[in-house]
Write a protein that holds these residues in place. Structure first.
Motif, mmCIF file in Angstrom:
data_model
loop_
_atom_site.group_PDB
_atom_site.id
_atom_site.type_symbol
_atom_site.label_atom_id
_atom_site.label_comp_id
_atom_site.label_asym_id
_atom_site.label_seq_id
_atom_site.Cartn_x
_atom_site.Cartn_y
_atom_site.Cartn_z
ATOM 1 N N UNK A 123 29.016 -16.264 6.764
ATOM 2 C CA UNK A 123 29.671 -17.556 6.851
ATOM 3 C C UNK A 123 31.120 -17.421 7.244
ATOM 4 N N UNK A 124 31.701 -18.566 7.611
ATOM 5 C CA UNK A 124 33.112 -18.609 7.986
ATOM 6 C C UNK A 124 33.709 -19.929 7.511
ATOM 7 N N UNK A 125 34.960 -19.861 7.093
ATOM 8 C CA UNK A 125 35.724 -21.038 6.684
ATOM 9 C C UNK A 125 37.061 -20.969 7.411
ATOM 10 N N UNK A 157 41.483 -18.022 8.485
ATOM 11 C CA UNK A 157 40.043 -18.045 8.679
ATOM 12 C C UNK A 157 39.438 -16.941 7.827
ATOM 13 N N UNK A 158 38.482 -17.330 7.008
ATOM 14 C CA UNK A 158 37.757 -16.387 6.162
ATOM 15 C C UNK A 158 36.372 -16.182 6.752
ATOM 16 N N UNK A 159 35.937 -14.931 6.814
ATOM 17 C CA UNK A 159 34.607 -14.608 7.305
ATOM 18 C C UNK A 159 33.981 -13.615 6.330
ATOM 19 N N UNK A 160 32.741 -13.892 5.946
ATOM 20 C CA UNK A 160 32.062 -13.004 5.008
ATOM 21 C C UNK A 160 30.664 -12.661 5.471
ATOM 22 N N UNK A 161 30.219 -11.469 5.094
ATOM 23 C CA UNK A 161 28.880 -10.991 5.414
ATOM 24 C C UNK A 161 28.271 -10.427 4.134
ATOM 25 N N UNK A 177 34.344 -9.611 2.696
ATOM 26 C CA UNK A 177 34.967 -10.766 3.335
ATOM 27 C C UNK A 177 36.337 -10.394 3.873
ATOM 28 N N UNK A 178 36.743 -11.146 4.888
ATOM 29 C CA UNK A 178 38.039 -10.912 5.510
ATOM 30 C C UNK A 178 38.778 -12.234 5.650
ATOM 31 N N UNK A 237 41.727 -9.273 7.867
ATOM 32 C CA UNK A 237 42.111 -8.305 6.835
ATOM 33 C C UNK A 237 41.117 -8.342 5.674
ATOM 34 N N UNK A 238 40.633 -7.177 5.291
ATOM 35 C CA UNK A 238 39.653 -7.069 4.209
ATOM 36 C C UNK A 238 40.190 -7.657 2.905
#
Length: 164
Positions: free
Chosen positions: A120-122, A130-134, A139-140, A144-145
């Protein structure tokens, strides 16, 4: 599935940024139209424009995937269709803030397969984050982690919630 999750996360990241640009453009041009949903929640023309952008991108790239959106559900709830790939969308989370020119709103997109969220991404365009997680990959934030902070007591934590 992790390879697919990375692909989906990249896609979600891209689409939330595109939708973010559109809602900023709508607000900048003073084209926000406000209506009310059931229970008195507001919905704006920006919610609907963001929803359309995201849904069209998903339909184009993943035509066999389901879509569950806050604004348009296509009967997913009524049919209880949660098997297979399902994109979950909040095209403008924080509509009240957005409509009042406050910077605390975001576009959220995630994908679940058989009820398990994989990526997902926010994107919060006014805040430039922007946050992206798998699933299983962390999440980043802006690349950045992120790391979890552990606290000994609940009083050390910050907890917040909001209701319309």
């Amino acid at each position: 599935m992790k390879d697919r999750a990375l692909e989906w996360a990249t896609f979600a990241d891209k689409v939330v940024r595109i939708a973010g640009k559109k809602i900023i453009e709508i607000r900048r041009e003073s084209r926000i139209e406000v209506a009310y949903k059931n229970a008195g929640e507001i919905v704006t023309s920006a919610d609907l424009a963001s929803d359309q952008i995201i849904r069209e991108a998903i339909a184009s790239s993943y035509p066999k995937h389901g879509i569950l959106s806050e604004e348009t559900t296509d009967g997913v709830w009524a049919k209880n269709i949660f098997e297979g790939p399902l994109w979950i969308i909040d095209p403008l989370d924080g509509t009240v803030n957005y409509s009042r020119n406050l910077p605390y709103f975001a576009i959220s997109v995630a994908i679940a397969v058989d009820g398990v969220v994989w990526a997902g991404a926010v994107h919060a365009p006014d805040l430039g984050v922007t946050y992206v997680g798998i699933r299983g990959g962390g999440s980043r934030c802006n690349g950045e982690q992120l790391h979890v902070h552990c606290f000994e007591t609940l009083s050390e934590a910050v907890i917040g919630t909001g209701f319309p």
